[in-house]
Scaffold this active site. Structure first.
Site, short mmCIF file in Angstrom:
data_model
loop_
_atom_site.label_atom_id
_atom_site.label_comp_id
_atom_site.label_asym_id
_atom_site.label_seq_id
_atom_site.Cartn_x
_atom_site.Cartn_y
_atom_site.Cartn_z
N GLY A 88 40.28 55.18 9.39
CA GLY A 88 39.93 55.94 8.20
C GLY A 88 38.97 55.15 7.34
O GLY A 88 38.18 54.34 7.84
N GLU A 89 39.01 55.39 6.04
CA GLU A 89 38.16 54.71 5.06
C GLU A 89 36.69 55.10 5.17
O GLU A 89 35.86 54.62 4.40
CB GLU A 89 38.26 53.18 5.16
N GLY A 90 36.32 55.90 6.16
CA GLY A 90 34.90 56.14 6.44
C GLY A 90 34.33 55.16 7.44
O GLY A 90 33.12 55.12 7.67
#
Length: 338
Positions: free
Chosen positions: A304-306
Site C-alpha cells: 500500500g502507501e502508493g
C-alpha cells in the site's frame, strides 16, 4: 475548497466525465511513428506516452510536477479483529511518513515526486459498518472534498496511496457491493493475518453486505456505508483529477477499491488511470480485470502507501523521455523508416 457540495453534485460530476484530447493523442501517435526505431519496438512505453499526451493535451507530455498523495483514516470495524495490527499503527505511520522514514518516502524521492500526507480524523474512526453506515453524509462529503482539494491544477500526474488499519476489509466490502461476488471472493490476508483472521474478515464483510442490502447502491451511498475516510478521499481525488485532465497512477487493491463504486455508476471513470502494478492481495487482479486495466508491473508487492504506483512513475518517466528526446528520422537525417 468544496468541489462536491452534495451527493447530487458528486453524482453529476461522475456522470459528466472529461474526455482526452484526441488531437494531442493523434499528434503523439504520429510522432511515435517518426521516431528512430521500428514501429512498436518500445512496446507499452509507447502506449504510456500516447496516453499521457491525450490527458495532458499536448503532443509531448511531461512530468515537471508530480505528486504522491497518501490519505490516512481509521476504521471502526477493527473491533472485530480483522487486522494483524491495532488501529494506533495508523497514527504511527502518518508520523513516519512525515519524518521521511517509510517506503513511500524513498520511492517517491526515487521517482522525483513530491509527497503529501493527508490524515483524515484518524483519532476518530468511522463507525462499525456491520451496524450502521461507516460515515454520515456530511462525513463522506468532507472526505471526498479533502481528496479533491489535494489535487492541484498544476500537477502533471498523481500517484495515489493510502494508510488505514482495517482498510483491506473495507476494500473487500466496497468491491462486493459494487461489482458483485461474495465476501470470500474479495477478502485477502491484508496485513498478513492467518486463516482464522481471514474467516473473521469474511464474516464481517458478509454482515455488512446484509445490513446494507436494502440501501441505495449509488457510488456515494456505497462509499459512505462500507468505505472509509481515506477510500472516499481517494475517490474524490480520482474524480477531481479527471475534471482537471490529470493522469492517475493507481496503486494496489485498496486504492483501486475506491474506484469500484464509481465504476459501477460510470465505467469510463478508469479511462484516465493506469494500473501501476498487480499486488499480491488476491482480489486485486480480479478487480483490475473488471476495470479492463492491464497492470504495468507484477512485483508481488502488497504494502500500500502508493508504493507500487510510485515505482511505475519511474517507468512513466522513461516512456516520456523516449517519446520526447529521441530524434525523428528527419532530424537524424535517415531517409527511410526502419
Amino acid at each position: 475548497m468544496i468541489t462536491f457540495a452534495s451527493p447530487v453534485a458528486f453524482a453529476s460530476a461522475l456522470a459528466d466525465l472529461k474526455a482526452p484530447d484526441c488531437a494531442a493523442r493523434s499528434a503523439a501517435l504520429s510522432r511515435q511513428r517518426r521516431l528512430t526505431k521500428p514501429a512498436g519496438s518500445l512496446g507499452r512505453l509507447e502506449d504510456i506516452a500516447v496516453f499521457f499526451a491525450g490527458w495532458q493535451g499536448r503532443e509531448q507530455p511531461r512530468i515537471q510536477q508530480g505528486r504522491t498523495i497518501v490519505f490516512a483514516g481509521n476504521h471502526g470495524i477493527t473491533v472485530h479483529g480483522v487486522s494483524a495490527f491495532p488501529a494506533s499503527v495508523t497514527a504511527g505511520m502518518v508520523a513516519n511518513f512525515r519524518a521521511g522514514g517509510a517506503a513511500i518516502n524513498a520511492l517517491s524521492g526515487a521517482a522525483g515526486l513530491d509527497l503529501a500526507v493527508v490524515p483524515l480524523e484518524i483519532e476518530r474512526p468511522t463507525a462499525d459498518f456491520t451496524q450502521s453506515p461507516a460515515m454520515t453524509e456530511d462525513e463522506c462529503l468532507a472526505a471526498l472534498n479533502a481528496g479533491a482539494a489535494a489535487v492541484g491544477s498544476d500537477l502533471d500526474t498523481i500517484v495515489l496511496g493510502e494508510m488505514g488499519i482495517g482498510n483491506s476489509t473495507a476494500a473487500a466490502a466496497l468491491c462486493a457491493r459494487s461489482l458483485g461476488g461474495d465476501a470470500a471472493s474479495w477478502v485477502g490476508p491484508g496485513t498478513g493475518i492467518d486463516s482464522a483472521g481471514i474467516d473473521r474478515k469474511v464474516a464481517v464483510v458478509d454482515r455488512a453486505l446484509a445490513h446494507h442490502d436494502g440501501a441505495p447502491r449509488s457510488a456515494f451511498e456505497t462509499l459512505r456505508r462500507v468505505g472509509g475516510r481515506e477510500t472516499a478521499a481517494l475517490a474524490g481525488a480520482i474524480l477531481r483529477a479527471r475534471q482537471l485532465g490529470i493522469p492517475v497512477l493507481l496503486d494496489g487493491f485498496i486504492c483501486c477499491s475506491a474506484i469500484a463504486p464509481l465504476f459501477a455508476d460510470n465505467p469510463a471513470i478508469v479511462d484516465h488511470c493506469l494500473a501501476g502494478h498487480c499486488s499480491a492481495e488476491p482480489g486485486h487482479e480480479r478487480l483490475l480485470g473488471q476495470f479492463g486495466l492491464d497492470p504495468l508491473l507484477r512485483l508481488d508487492m502488497r504494502l500500500g502507501e502508493g508504493s507500487g504506483a510510485a515505482v511505475v512513475a519511474g517507468v512513466v518517466r522513461a516512456a516520456l523521455a523516449t517519446h520526447n528526446e529521441m530524434a525523428t528520422f528527419n532530424e537524424a537525417g535517415i531517409a527511410d523508416a526502419l
